[in-house]
Design a protein around this motif. Structure first.
Motif, short mmCIF file in Angstrom:
data_model
loop_
_atom_site.label_atom_id
_atom_site.label_comp_id
_atom_site.label_asym_id
_atom_site.label_seq_id
_atom_site.Cartn_x
_atom_site.Cartn_y
_atom_site.Cartn_z
N THR A 171 2.99 2.31 2.61
CA THR A 171 3.73 2.86 3.49
C THR A 171 4.44 2.47 3.74
N ARG A 226 7.80 0.38 6.36
CA ARG A 226 7.52 -0.02 7.55
C ARG A 226 8.92 0.55 8.07
N ASP A 267 1.33 -0.94 -0.40
CA ASP A 267 0.50 0.18 0.11
C ASP A 267 0.67 1.36 0.31
#
Length: 370
Positions: free
Chosen positions: A159, A161, A157
């Motif tokens: 994003t 980590r 998505d």
């Protein structure tokens, strides 16, 4: 007099303590400036995109590069379909990222099912690798050896980590080998080259498995230059350069689930099949059916298939899947030698080409190609 002496002692002590604190602060500040954590240097930034670059009506106006514009027009005419072209500056390969397609390299450019760019992740200084549920932005400090100082996972998505620092004091140095299916494959070794091991990481478990390997004597950097590794299904194939020692292990087949060694191949076995002598550089390449061992000998390549069950070797011609996929575009590339195919992938019923000319790179979508 005694009171004055004590006063002088206090002044001297105060000056000493103040000086020590100042120098300590200068040292800490300098370390913050000159020894910044590698994760901070990767610095991912998300950008939302919703506009396809290029013009179907005036292809010569696209991309600011006439060679690419003419190539796009030629492909459009050759396949008799409306192709879609998107600027992909800094990309060097295509990959499936989650269920969608992405162009990766110095950034991540993500496409939707309609072949439109929907998001991009930019980095201050990183090399992006991998595919599947996670990509990895690497702080690559030595391209020759593959040494990396930080590893930033990016979820499907887009994003970021948790970033992992790999160049901390008293930890093994890390050298990039491969990334696929949401995982990354590393070689780790102490700076003097001792206690090397193959490591698999994922964004959730961190270090998921490690397997010790016995390598030819050398520093960690030399290990990075001499070794290679790839994922292939449930197997990790790892190799080191071919030396004059016949009993040295050159190829390891490592179980990707538990890290156990399925098979090994000795230097003598490689020499017997390839009919070569002397020290030879070794690399690995995924081909149409599995993994090929690539031996660089006298300015030529000798390719050996590695059987995934027992490591048996056989000479091969290394037919790449991309060659068959790109065959239909060979005439167009022949007419436009300034344009280079960097990668090609089948995505549903669409052929997706990553092509470049000079400093410009584009992603070309050819629909209904199947």
């Amino acid at each position: 007099m005694e009171g004055e002496a004590k006063s002088n002692d206090r002044r001297i002590l105060t000056i000493g303590v103040t000086t020590m604190v100042v120098f300590l602060l200068i040292g800490v500040g300098s370390a913050a400036v000159f020894s910044r954590p590698a994760c901070r240097l990767v610095a991912p930034t998300f950008v939302a995109l919703d506009v396809t670059v290029g013009s179907d009506n005036d292809p010569l106006a696209a991309f600011g590069n006439d060679d690419l514009a003419r190539f796009v027009a030629a492909v459009d005419q050759a396949v008799e379909r409306d192709v879609t072209a998107v600027d992909a500056f800094g990309s060097d390969r295509l990959t499936l990222f989650g269920p969608r397609l992405a162009a990766i390299g110095a950034s991540v450019l993500l496409f939707d099912d309609m072949h439109r760019p929907t998001g991009q992740v930019l980095f201050r200084d990183a090399t992006v690798v991998g595919g599947g549920d996670a990509l990895y932005a690497l702080a690559l400090t030595n391209p020759t050896s593959g040494q990396i100082d930080a590893l930033q996972p990016i979820g499907s998505d887009l994003t970021a980590r948790t970033c992992v620092e790999l160049a901390l004091v008293s930890t093994p140095l890390a050298f990039f080998l491969d990334a696929a299916d949401g995982e990354v494959l590393l070689l780790r070794a102490d700076e003097d080259g001792e206690e090397p091991f193959v490591e698999v990481r994922d964004p959730n478990a961190g270090r998921r498995l490690e397997t010790p390997v016995e390598l030819t004597i050398g520093s960690a950097g030399q290990h990075g230059v001499r070794t290679a590794g790839v994922f292939f299904g449930g197997l990790i194939v790892f190799s080191q350069a071919l030396t004059s020692t016949p009993n040295d292990t050159v190829v390891w087949g490592i179980d990707r689930n538990d890290g156990s060694i399925r098979f090994t191949v000795s230097a003598q076995q490689v020499r017997d099949v390839a009919n070569i002598t002397g020290d030879v550089a070794v690399s690995l390449r995924r081909n149409a059916d599995g993994v090929a061992l690539v031996l660089a000998d006298d300015d030529r390549e000798i390719l050996l298939d590695v059987a995934d069950d027992d490591g048996a070797l056989a000479l091969t011609t290394d037919i790449k899947p991309q060659l068959a996929l790109s065959a239909r575009y060979t005439p167009v590339f022949s007419e436009h030698p300034q344009v280079t195919l960097r990668d090609i992938i089948a995505y549903g019923n669409t052929d997706v080409l990553l092509v470049s000319s000079g400093e410009h790179t584009i992603v070309l979508h050819v629909p209904d190609a199947r």
